[in-house]
Design a protein around this motif. Structure first.
Motif, mmCIF file in Angstrom:
data_model
loop_
_atom_site.group_PDB
_atom_site.id
_atom_site.type_symbol
_atom_site.label_atom_id
_atom_site.label_comp_id
_atom_site.label_asym_id
_atom_site.label_seq_id
_atom_site.Cartn_x
_atom_site.Cartn_y
_atom_site.Cartn_z
ATOM 1 N N LYS A 1 0.857 -1.183 0.000
ATOM 2 C CA LYS A 1 0.000 0.000 0.000
ATOM 3 C C LYS A 1 0.895 1.237 0.000
ATOM 4 C CE LYS A 1 -2.682 1.737 3.488
ATOM 5 N NZ LYS A 1 -3.565 1.577 4.634
ATOM 6 N N ARG A 2 0.545 2.215 -0.819
ATOM 7 C CA ARG A 2 1.293 3.477 -0.835
ATOM 8 C C ARG A 2 1.372 4.021 0.586
ATOM 9 N NH1 ARG A 2 4.118 5.027 -5.427
ATOM 10 N NH2 ARG A 2 2.895 4.527 -7.246
ATOM 11 N N GLY A 3 2.529 4.457 0.977
ATOM 12 C CA GLY A 3 2.745 4.960 2.328
ATOM 13 C C GLY A 3 3.399 3.926 3.231
ATOM 14 N N ASP A 4 3.331 2.644 2.849
ATOM 15 C CA ASP A 4 3.982 1.573 3.618
ATOM 16 C C ASP A 4 5.108 0.958 2.798
ATOM 17 O OD1 ASP A 4 4.429 -0.221 5.759
ATOM 18 O OD2 ASP A 4 3.199 -1.747 4.796
ATOM 19 N N GLU A 5 5.638 1.728 1.841
ATOM 20 C CA GLU A 5 6.676 1.170 0.983
ATOM 21 C C GLU A 5 8.054 1.707 1.346
ATOM 22 O OE1 GLU A 5 5.629 4.788 -1.638
ATOM 23 O OE2 GLU A 5 4.635 3.591 -0.125
ATOM 24 N N VAL A 6 9.044 0.859 1.113
ATOM 25 C CA VAL A 6 10.450 1.222 1.268
ATOM 26 C C VAL A 6 11.145 0.747 0.006
ATOM 27 C CG1 VAL A 6 12.570 0.778 2.573
ATOM 28 C CG2 VAL A 6 10.411 1.024 3.775
ATOM 29 N N TYR A 7 12.100 1.524 -0.454
ATOM 30 C CA TYR A 7 12.844 1.176 -1.658
ATOM 31 C C TYR A 7 14.262 0.785 -1.261
ATOM 32 C CZ TYR A 7 8.792 3.138 -3.807
ATOM 33 O OH TYR A 7 7.492 3.374 -4.169
ATOM 34 N N HIS A 8 14.635 -0.432 -1.606
ATOM 35 C CA HIS A 8 15.927 -0.998 -1.220
ATOM 36 C C HIS A 8 16.832 -1.101 -2.439
ATOM 37 C CE1 HIS A 8 18.733 -3.689 0.877
ATOM 38 N NE2 HIS A 8 18.775 -4.353 -0.256
ATOM 39 N N HIS A 9 18.016 -0.529 -2.337
ATOM 40 C CA HIS A 9 18.993 -0.631 -3.422
ATOM 41 C C HIS A 9 19.696 -1.983 -3.353
ATOM 42 C CE1 HIS A 9 18.679 3.797 -3.189
ATOM 43 N NE2 HIS A 9 18.921 3.729 -4.484
ATOM 44 N N ILE A 10 19.794 -2.662 -4.468
ATOM 45 C CA ILE A 10 20.583 -3.890 -4.528
ATOM 46 C C ILE A 10 22.059 -3.507 -4.420
ATOM 47 C CG2 ILE A 10 21.257 -5.861 -5.945
ATOM 48 C CD1 ILE A 10 18.417 -5.681 -7.208
ATOM 49 N N ARG A 11 22.458 -2.531 -5.226
ATOM 50 C CA ARG A 11 23.830 -2.014 -5.200
ATOM 51 C C ARG A 11 23.779 -0.500 -5.161
ATOM 52 N NH1 ARG A 11 27.245 -3.985 -9.873
ATOM 53 N NH2 ARG A 11 28.879 -3.095 -8.579
ATOM 54 N N ARG A 12 24.710 0.099 -4.462
ATOM 55 C CA ARG A 12 24.823 1.562 -4.387
ATOM 56 C C ARG A 12 26.074 2.006 -5.118
ATOM 57 N NH1 ARG A 12 21.558 4.804 -1.540
ATOM 58 N NH2 ARG A 12 20.182 3.859 -0.020
ATOM 59 N N ARG A 13 26.118 3.309 -5.375
ATOM 60 C CA ARG A 13 27.271 3.944 -6.023
ATOM 61 C C ARG A 13 27.604 3.311 -7.370
ATOM 62 N NH1 ARG A 13 28.221 3.824 -0.595
ATOM 63 N NH2 ARG A 13 29.457 1.949 -0.675
ATOM 64 N N LEU B 1 16.244 -1.083 -7.691
ATOM 65 C CA LEU B 1 15.499 -0.452 -6.604
ATOM 66 C C LEU B 1 14.299 -1.334 -6.258
ATOM 67 C CD1 LEU B 1 15.823 2.210 -5.046
ATOM 68 C CD2 LEU B 1 14.242 3.248 -6.673
ATOM 69 N N LEU B 2 14.495 -2.225 -5.284
ATOM 70 C CA LEU B 2 13.446 -3.175 -4.926
ATOM 71 C C LEU B 2 12.392 -2.524 -4.044
ATOM 72 C CD1 LEU B 2 15.589 -6.329 -4.112
ATOM 73 C CD2 LEU B 2 14.530 -5.679 -6.277
ATOM 74 N N LEU B 3 11.177 -2.991 -4.185
ATOM 75 C CA LEU B 3 10.037 -2.497 -3.424
ATOM 76 C C LEU B 3 9.748 -3.462 -2.279
ATOM 77 C CD1 LEU B 3 7.540 -0.609 -3.164
ATOM 78 C CD2 LEU B 3 6.378 -2.142 -4.761
ATOM 79 N N TYR B 4 9.685 -2.930 -1.054
ATOM 80 C CA TYR B 4 9.380 -3.726 0.138
ATOM 81 C C TYR B 4 8.337 -3.010 0.985
ATOM 82 C CZ TYR B 4 13.753 -6.520 -0.189
ATOM 83 O OH TYR B 4 14.760 -7.356 -0.560
ATOM 84 N N HIS B 5 7.601 -3.796 1.803
ATOM 85 C CA HIS B 5 6.871 -3.205 2.921
ATOM 86 C C HIS B 5 7.924 -2.732 3.914
ATOM 87 C CE1 HIS B 5 3.739 -6.198 1.630
ATOM 88 N NE2 HIS B 5 2.975 -5.132 1.813
ATOM 89 N N THR B 6 7.586 -1.764 4.740
ATOM 90 C CA THR B 6 8.525 -1.303 5.754
ATOM 91 C C THR B 6 8.977 -2.468 6.631
ATOM 92 O OG1 THR B 6 7.497 0.879 5.770
ATOM 93 C CG2 THR B 6 8.842 0.314 7.685
ATOM 94 N N SER B 7 8.024 -3.275 7.094
ATOM 95 C CA SER B 7 8.365 -4.398 7.979
ATOM 96 C C SER B 7 9.195 -5.459 7.259
ATOM 97 C CB SER B 7 7.098 -5.018 8.569
ATOM 98 O OG SER B 7 6.256 -5.487 7.532
ATOM 99 N N CYS B 8 8.927 -5.712 5.994
ATOM 100 C CA CYS B 8 9.704 -6.692 5.236
ATOM 101 C C CYS B 8 11.143 -6.204 5.025
ATOM 102 C CB CYS B 8 9.048 -6.984 3.893
ATOM 103 S SG CYS B 8 7.514 -7.925 4.043
ATOM 104 N N HIS B 9 11.301 -4.909 4.792
ATOM 105 C CA HIS B 9 12.639 -4.339 4.635
ATOM 106 C C HIS B 9 13.426 -4.492 5.937
ATOM 107 C CE1 HIS B 9 15.515 -0.874 4.363
ATOM 108 N NE2 HIS B 9 15.780 -1.508 3.233
ATOM 109 N N ASP B 10 12.765 -4.233 7.058
ATOM 110 C CA ASP B 10 13.423 -4.390 8.348
ATOM 111 C C ASP B 10 13.807 -5.850 8.585
ATOM 112 O OD1 ASP B 10 13.094 -1.681 8.687
ATOM 113 O OD2 ASP B 10 11.398 -1.879 10.068
ATOM 114 N N GLN B 11 12.937 -6.792 8.230
ATOM 115 C CA GLN B 11 13.260 -8.217 8.350
ATOM 116 C C GLN B 11 14.459 -8.567 7.475
ATOM 117 O OE1 GLN B 11 9.866 -10.669 7.484
ATOM 118 N NE2 GLN B 11 8.621 -9.711 9.064
ATOM 119 N N HIS B 12 14.479 -8.027 6.274
ATOM 120 C CA HIS B 12 15.587 -8.272 5.350
ATOM 121 C C HIS B 12 16.924 -7.889 5.988
ATOM 122 C CE1 HIS B 12 17.804 -8.352 1.529
ATOM 123 N NE2 HIS B 12 18.293 -7.187 1.893
#
Length: 78
Positions: free
Chosen positions: A29-41, A51-62
């Protein structure tokens, strides 16, 4: 190259992943998303493929944290 993706880049990633969390594979749901970089720089670091899409809680679990990284806490579970 900026450290964080723009709103346009986030929207492109959200659309590219079909609004589906790449951790639990449920809709995000919009507002509960976090974007995770596979690689930076790297060139194209904010492209949807990196730029992977995660729920906030799923990103924290990751990342194995007890409290939200988005809230500024990065204590790892031990």
């Amino acid at each position: 190259m900026g450290r964080n993706p723009t709103k346009t880049q986030k929207k492109a990633a959200f659309d590219a992943w079909g609004g589906t969390c790449q951790h639990c594979h449920l809709p995000v749901k919009r507002g509960d998303e976090v974007y995770h970089h596979i690689r930076r720089r790297i060139s194209g670091q904010h492209e949807p493929a990196n730029l992977l899409l995660y729920h906030t809680s799923c990103h924290d679990q990751h990342h194995g944290v007890r409290r939200s990284l988005s809230a500024g806490t990065n204590r790892a579970d031990t």
